[in-house]
Design a protein around this motif. Structure first.
Motif, PDB file in Angstrom:
ATOM      1  N   UNK A  49       0.834  -1.197   0.000  1.00 32.91           N
ATOM      2  CA  UNK A  49       0.000   0.000   0.000  1.00 32.91           C
ATOM      3  C   UNK A  49       0.863   1.239   0.000  1.00 32.91           C
ATOM      4  N   UNK A  50       0.327   2.344  -0.515  1.00 31.73           N
ATOM      5  CA  UNK A  50       1.043   3.611  -0.529  1.00 31.73           C
ATOM      6  C   UNK A  50       0.072   4.770  -0.414  1.00 31.73           C
ATOM      7  N   UNK A  51       0.552   5.851   0.170  1.00 26.59           N
ATOM      8  CA  UNK A  51      -0.197   7.102   0.203  1.00 26.59           C
ATOM      9  C   UNK A  51       0.729   8.156  -0.383  1.00 26.59           C
ATOM     10  N   UNK A  52       0.300   8.751  -1.488  1.00 31.17           N
ATOM     11  CA  UNK A  52       1.147   9.668  -2.235  1.00 31.17           C
ATOM     12  C   UNK A  52       1.234  11.028  -1.561  1.00 31.17           C
ATOM     13  N   UNK A  53       2.432  11.598  -1.592  1.00 34.29           N
ATOM     14  CA  UNK A  53       2.640  12.904  -0.996  1.00 34.29           C
ATOM     15  C   UNK A  53       1.937  14.003  -1.757  1.00 34.29           C
ATOM     16  N   UNK A  54       1.806  13.845  -3.064  1.00 33.26           N
ATOM     17  CA  UNK A  54       1.152  14.836  -3.909  1.00 33.26           C
ATOM     18  C   UNK A  54      -0.347  14.561  -3.985  1.00 33.26           C
ATOM     19  N   UNK A  55      -1.104  15.162  -3.080  1.00 29.83           N
ATOM     20  CA  UNK A  55      -2.546  15.023  -3.088  1.00 29.83           C
ATOM     21  C   UNK A  55      -3.107  13.963  -2.162  1.00 29.83           C
ATOM     22  N   UNK A  56      -2.254  13.075  -1.655  1.00 27.12           N
ATOM     23  CA  UNK A  56      -2.700  12.068  -0.716  1.00 27.12           C
ATOM     24  C   UNK A  56      -3.450  10.895  -1.320  1.00 27.12           C
ATOM     25  N   UNK A  57      -3.314  10.675  -2.619  1.00 27.07           N
ATOM     26  CA  UNK A  57      -3.956   9.533  -3.264  1.00 27.07           C
ATOM     27  C   UNK A  57      -3.456   8.237  -2.648  1.00 27.07           C
TER      28      UNK A  57
END
Length: 123
Positions: A49-57
């Motif tokens: 799993x991942x949570x993107x730094x740009x926008x929190x997707x």
């Protein structure tokens, strides 16, 4: 340098739940992508799993969709992985990772890794 420390692993029965934590310190920015990977004995380390730094997707591997939830507390510099409906196939060492660029699901995108925490699911 960035430091990541995982905790919360342990032994759990199939169908049970476990919550992993990752504490970040050092020169890490809130815009970094944060992710969880896992590695079972004899297998390659795989994306979870991942949570993107740009926008929190938020992104998940197909194998954990609907069961696992990734979240972060930016102020506290913490990342979490809530794991529900655990199965023996989830047994692995779980790693927290941070990346400033690159595809979220590739190991090579991540520059910083924690030491890992063992999750063992009994049948």
């Amino acid at each position: 340098q960035v430091q990541l420390v995982e905790s919360g692993g342990g032994l759990v029965q199939a169908g049970g739940s476990l919550r992993l934590s990752c504490a970040a310190s050092g020169r890490i920015s809130s815009w970094y992508t944060m992710a969880w990977f896992r590695q079972a004995p004899g297998k390659e380390r795989e994306f979870v799993a991942a949570i993107l730094g740009s926008g929190g997707s938020i992104k998940y591997a197909d194998s954990v969709k609907g069961r696992f939830t990734i979240s972060r507390d930016t102020v506290a510099r913490m990342v979490y992985l809530q794991m529900n409906g655990l199965d023996s196939e989830d047994t692995a060492v779980y790693y927290c990772a941070a990346a400033s660029s690159g595809a979220y699901n590739l190991k090579t995108s991540y520059s910083f890794w924690g030491q890992g925490t063992q999750v063992t699911v009994s049948s």
